[in-house]
Design an enzyme around this catalytic site. Structure first.
Site, short mmCIF file in Angstrom:
data_model
loop_
_atom_site.label_atom_id
_atom_site.label_comp_id
_atom_site.label_asym_id
_atom_site.label_seq_id
_atom_site.Cartn_x
_atom_site.Cartn_y
_atom_site.Cartn_z
CG ASN A 100 -3.77 -1.95 6.84
OD1 ASN A 100 -3.62 -1.67 5.66
ND2 ASN A 100 -4.83 -2.61 7.28
CE1 TYR A 128 -9.54 -2.64 0.10
CE2 TYR A 128 -8.61 -0.72 -1.00
CZ TYR A 128 -8.46 -1.85 -0.21
OH TYR A 128 -7.21 -2.18 0.28
CD GLU A 184 -9.01 -8.57 -3.71
OE1 GLU A 184 -7.97 -9.18 -3.36
OE2 GLU A 184 -9.80 -8.07 -2.89
NE ARG A 222 -2.56 -5.37 7.19
CZ ARG A 222 -3.73 -5.88 6.84
NH1 ARG A 222 -4.33 -6.79 7.57
NH2 ARG A 222 -4.32 -5.45 5.72
CG PHE A 236 -13.28 2.03 6.94
CD1 PHE A 236 -12.79 1.42 5.79
CD2 PHE A 236 -13.93 1.24 7.88
CE1 PHE A 236 -12.96 0.05 5.57
CE2 PHE A 236 -14.10 -0.13 7.67
CZ PHE A 236 -13.61 -0.72 6.51
NE ARG A 258 -7.00 -12.12 5.29
CZ ARG A 258 -7.59 -10.92 5.30
NH1 ARG A 258 -7.40 -10.07 4.29
NH2 ARG A 258 -8.36 -10.56 6.28
CE LYS A 280 -4.06 -2.07 2.23
NZ LYS A 280 -5.04 -1.92 3.34
CB THR A 301 -7.41 -5.17 9.98
OG1 THR A 301 -7.97 -6.34 9.40
CG2 THR A 301 -7.70 -3.97 9.10
CG HIS A 336 -5.44 -6.00 -0.37
ND1 HIS A 336 -6.68 -5.93 0.22
CD2 HIS A 336 -5.57 -6.90 -1.39
CE1 HIS A 336 -7.51 -6.75 -0.43
NE2 HIS A 336 -6.87 -7.33 -1.40
#
Ligand code: GDP
Length: 138
Positions: free
Chosen positions: A113, A50, A127, A103, A58, A86, A10, A92, A116
């Site tokens: 964060n 998204y 995606e 993270r 948010f 993950r 990100k 998150t 993704h």
């Protein structure tokens, strides 16, 4: 059997110069980098990506953030890739992320964060198709 998943480094992590370190964590964990590029996306492109979060409070912050600077989309491959990425990413909210996760090491806040990762096989497929053309799928 190997599986593919989709990831994004990100804008916060790219801005801070963490791209190489995060890629090293990903490769160290046994993922093959199938495809990689560095791009910037518009607000509308972030909103499309998204769309499942459109009703969340948010959503505005998230799509503004994701279009605030360059990102590095990735297609990754290994056995159990979706779940394993993950785990490697961590929670998150980096304050709740386990020691050793990406993270925990590189993220500053629940919004910014660092990474993704797709949460299921159907989202991974959507995606990958959203960010990579057929000729980029090696
Ligand atoms: P993930 O699967 O761990 O990335 O988390 P979610 O699918 O729940 O949320 C998607 C992304 O939205 C997260 O990675 C964050 O960047 C962002 N996000 C989630 N919750 C919040 C929040 O409370 N505030 C802000 N600003 N962003 C959030």
């Amino acid at each position: 059997m190997s599986q593919r998943t989709f990831s994004i480094i990100k804008p916060d992590a790219v801005r801070k110069g963490y791209t190489g370190a995060i890629l090293a964590e990903i490769e160290k964990a046994g993922f093959k980098i199938v495809s990689i590029k560095k791009i910037s996306i518009s607000r509308a492109q972030a909103e499309g990506f998204y769309h499942v979060h459109a009703a969340r409070p948010f959503f505005g912050e998230l799509t503004e953030f994701m279009s605030s600077g360059p990102i590095v989309p990735l297609i990754l491959e290994k056995k159990n890739a979706i779940a394993d990425l993950r785990t490697l990413m961590g929670a998150t909210d980096p304050a709740k992320a386990e020691e050793g996760t990406i993270r925990k090491k590189f993220a500053a806040s629940i919004g910014e964060n660092a990474i993704h990762g797709s949460d299921a096989a159907d989202t991974a497929e959507f995606e990958i198709g959203y960010f990579f053309a057929g000729y980029e799928l090696k």
